[in-house]
Write an enzyme that holds these catalytic residues in place. Structure first.
Site, PDB file in Angstrom:
ATOM      1  N   GLU A   1      -0.387   1.210 -16.199  1.00 16.82           N
ATOM      2  CA  GLU A   1      -0.816   0.229 -15.179  1.00 16.82           C
ATOM      3  C   GLU A   1      -2.237  -0.274 -15.476  1.00 16.82           C
ATOM      4  O   GLU A   1      -2.529  -1.452 -15.340  1.00 16.82           O
ATOM      5  CB  GLU A   1      -0.711   0.833 -13.767  1.00 16.82           C
TER       6      GLU A   1
ATOM      7  N   TYR B   1     -11.036  -5.039  -4.894  1.00 15.77           N
ATOM      8  CA  TYR B   1     -10.878  -3.664  -5.369  1.00 15.77           C
ATOM      9  C   TYR B   1     -11.856  -3.384  -6.519  1.00 15.77           C
ATOM     10  O   TYR B   1     -12.595  -2.393  -6.493  1.00 15.77           O
ATOM     11  CB  TYR B   1      -9.424  -3.454  -5.805  1.00 15.77           C
TER      12      TYR B   1
ATOM     13  N   ASP C   1      -1.629   7.210  -6.851  1.00 18.59           N
ATOM     14  CA  ASP C   1      -0.256   6.774  -6.585  1.00 18.59           C
ATOM     15  C   ASP C   1       0.761   7.504  -7.458  1.00 18.59           C
ATOM     16  O   ASP C   1       1.778   8.013  -6.978  1.00 18.59           O
ATOM     17  CB  ASP C   1      -0.114   5.263  -6.809  1.00 18.59           C
TER      18      ASP C   1
ATOM     19  N   SER D   1       4.666   0.133  -7.043  1.00 16.57           N
ATOM     20  CA  SER D   1       4.485   0.015  -8.491  1.00 16.57           C
ATOM     21  C   SER D   1       4.523   1.390  -9.161  1.00 16.57           C
ATOM     22  O   SER D   1       5.188   1.561 -10.185  1.00 16.57           O
ATOM     23  CB  SER D   1       3.183  -0.719  -8.829  1.00 16.57           C
TER      24      SER D   1
ATOM     25  N   GLY E   1       0.786  -1.226   0.000  1.00 17.54           N
ATOM     26  CA  GLY E   1       0.000   0.000   0.000  1.00 17.54           C
ATOM     27  C   GLY E   1       0.820   1.278   0.000  1.00 17.54           C
ATOM     28  O   GLY E   1       0.278   2.366   0.176  1.00 17.54           O
TER      29      GLY E   1
HETATM   30  P1  ADP Z   1       2.161  -1.510  -4.185  1.00 14.56           P
HETATM   31  O1  ADP Z   1       2.160  -0.574  -5.352  1.00 14.56           O
HETATM   32  O2  ADP Z   1       1.151  -1.166  -3.157  1.00 14.56           O
HETATM   33  O3  ADP Z   1       3.505  -1.711  -3.591  1.00 14.56           O
HETATM   34  P2  ADP Z   1       1.414  -3.379  -6.246  1.00 14.56           P
HETATM   35  O4  ADP Z   1       0.886  -4.769  -6.186  1.00 14.56           O
HETATM   36  O5  ADP Z   1       0.654  -2.358  -6.970  1.00 14.56           O
HETATM   37  O6  ADP Z   1       1.690  -2.949  -4.738  1.00 14.56           O
HETATM   38  O7  ADP Z   1       2.855  -3.410  -6.903  1.00 14.56           O
HETATM   39  C1  ADP Z   1       3.862  -4.261  -6.425  1.00 14.56           C
HETATM   40  C2  ADP Z   1       4.599  -4.895  -7.588  1.00 14.56           C
HETATM   41  O8  ADP Z   1       5.385  -3.901  -8.291  1.00 14.56           O
HETATM   42  C3  ADP Z   1       5.630  -5.923  -7.166  1.00 14.56           C
HETATM   43  O9  ADP Z   1       5.042  -7.177  -6.931  1.00 14.56           O
HETATM   44  C4  ADP Z   1       6.563  -5.933  -8.364  1.00 14.56           C
HETATM   45  O10 ADP Z   1       6.025  -6.697  -9.408  1.00 14.56           O
HETATM   46  C5  ADP Z   1       6.562  -4.478  -8.804  1.00 14.56           C
HETATM   47  N1  ADP Z   1       7.713  -3.741  -8.240  1.00 14.56           N
HETATM   48  C6  ADP Z   1       7.661  -2.649  -7.452  1.00 14.56           C
HETATM   49  N2  ADP Z   1       8.913  -2.210  -7.122  1.00 14.56           N
HETATM   50  C7  ADP Z   1       9.776  -3.054  -7.730  1.00 14.56           C
HETATM   51  C8  ADP Z   1      11.215  -3.158  -7.767  1.00 14.56           C
HETATM   52  N3  ADP Z   1      11.996  -2.310  -7.093  1.00 14.56           N
HETATM   53  N4  ADP Z   1      11.754  -4.157  -8.480  1.00 14.56           N
HETATM   54  C9  ADP Z   1      10.962  -5.036  -9.156  1.00 14.56           C
HETATM   55  N5  ADP Z   1       9.619  -4.990  -9.141  1.00 14.56           N
HETATM   56  C10 ADP Z   1       9.013  -4.024  -8.441  1.00 14.56           C
HETATM   57 MG    MG Z   2       0.624  -0.279  -6.760  1.00 12.15          MG
END
Ligand code: ADP
Ligand code: MG
Length: 388
Positions: free
Chosen positions: A163, A224, A175, A131, A127
């Site tokens: 996205e 969601y 975000d 991403s 959260g």
């Molecule tokens: P949030 O945005 O709340 O952290 P999301 O499910 O929207 O959760 O996004 C998380 C996903 O984004 C991870 O599972 C991965 O696939 C990708 N991600 C985010 N940061 C990185 C990173 N530094 N390296 C690789 N993948 C990443």
């Molecule tokens: Mg996200």
């Protein structure tokens, strides 16, 4: 991790992967909402704040049309042609990188590829928008390697389009907008309809502390979308009486109450939460600079109780965390963060009590759940850009 040590870690790994040094560095922060759960896709308000945890990309432009991208935080990598993105989706985390490139190209920008390495201090999937931080760090990097400049709001919209339409997650604008428009030292009141924002300072002596439940976030995707659909159903029913209504943002509590009987109970509850939560964001705009502890506490409490009982996005772990946070020294207010269903919660804490607060929450929550949480104070950082 200190910035210098982090830079060395990334540069050393870049050298191992690609040989030589990165030429450009981009960064984009994660964010936390201080008020306004699920109000973004209802075109309402959110009080959002960047955090001093961010995603970096170190990169070197390539002569051809390829992007080769690795991450120090995730297994797998991507090596793809910019012209054939449509055919290569659905692989792994690199979809966020591909999606950003895809959306930039859809918007008419011509891209130059790069060799890149990602490193992030934003926890995944809890959260804090890891991403969006990845997408915005990518968008900054493409501008640098390809020689064009985007307005920050356009950059956020492009990240969201990637996205939504490439990755397939139907997120709102919150975000990405926070990650590009965030201001060091202040929260931001975002109007999700006009995409304008107002910098909102916080009274001295108050710290924002994140409490990550570290519980699995199950069903977040389907739940969601279900909430989004329920809000749309509410708008449809109420719209028969008030043709000007386009989103729950436009509905008052009085209007909702007048037609209470026509709405299925679950739709009524969803609408009630969004309308009240939207008002709480505006109330927080007053309370945050004033620092009235009682008022802040009540706004946060009502937000959590509404999220739990009306919008139903809480989880067992969140309920345990809520009680642990409220029982800890120095707490001013406690509520959910992000979409809910596990993940992080957020508190306002008296600055001088942060350490005692964190120690107590860690112990208490672990006792209640058997899970070791992560508790850390955050400060508002500057929005996405080149790493200074
Ligand atoms: P949030 O945005 O709340 O952290 P999301 O499910 O929207 O959760 O996004 C998380 C996903 O984004 C991870 O599972 C991965 O696939 C990708 N991600 C985010 N940061 C990185 C990173 N530094 N390296 C690789 N993948 C990443
Ligand atoms: Mg996200």
């Amino acid at each position: 991790m200190e910035a210098e040590a982090r830079k060395k870690l990334v540069a050393d790994n870049f050298n191992e992967l690609f040989g030589g040094h990165p030429q450009f560095w981009s960064r984009a922060p994660g964010r936390v909402d201080l008020m306004g759960s699920h109000t973004d896709y209802n075109l309402g308000y959110v009080m959002t704040m960047t955090i001093d945890r961010d995603t970096w990309i170190a990169a070197r432009p390539r002569q051809d049309q390829r992007v080769c991208i690795h991450s120090l935080n995730a297994a797998g990598w991507g090596d793809f042609e910019l012209e054939t993105l449509e055919k290569t989706r659905g692989c792994n985390w690199t979809d966020y990188v591909r999606g950003t490139a895809w959306a930039l190209q859809q918007a008419g920008y011509k891209l130059t590829g790069f060799d890149g390495l990602v490193h992030s201090t934003v926890p995944f999937g809890s959260g804090l928008s890891s991403s969006a931080a990845l997408e915005m760090a990518c968008a900054v990097m493409f501008q640098q390697t390809s020689g064009f400049t985007l307005d920050p709001v356009e950059m956020a919209l492009i990240g969201q389009a990637g996205e939504n339409r490439y990755v397939g997650m139907n997120c709102g604008i919150l975000d990405q907008y926070s990650s590009t428009m965030g201001q060091a030292g202040s929260a931001l009141l975002l109007d999700c309809r006009s995409l304008s924002s107002q910098v909102t300072p916080m009274a001295a002596g108050i710290m924002v502390v994140i409490c990550d439940t570290r519980a699995e976030r199950n069903l977040v995707g389907t739940e969601y979308s279900e909430r989004r659909t329920q809000c749309e159903q509410g708008v449809e029913i109420l719209g028969k009486h008030y043709p000007d209504i386009e989103a729950l943002r436009d509905v008052s509590i009085e209007q909702l109450e007048r037609h209470n009987g026509e709405l299925p109970e679950v739709i009524y509850k969803r609408c009630r939460f969004i309308i009240e939560e939207n008002q709480r964001v505006l109330d927080l705009k007053q309370a945050l600079p004033d620092g009235n502890r009682q008022c802040l506490g009540e706004l946060f409490r009502d937000s959590y109780l509404g999220a739990r009982d009306l919008y139903q996005i809480s989880a067992l772990a969140m309920e345990s965390m809520y009680h642990a946070m409220l029982a800890a020294p120095g707490v001013i207010g406690a509520r959910q963060a992000g979409a809910g269903f596990g993940g992080c919660m957020v508190t306002l804490v008296q600055a001088e009590a942060v350490e005692a607060f964190a120690g107590q929450v860690q112990k208490d929550y672990a006792q209640r759940t058997g899970i070791q949480p992560q508790v850390f104070p955050v400060m508002a950082a500057a929005g996405a850009g080149l790493l200074k």
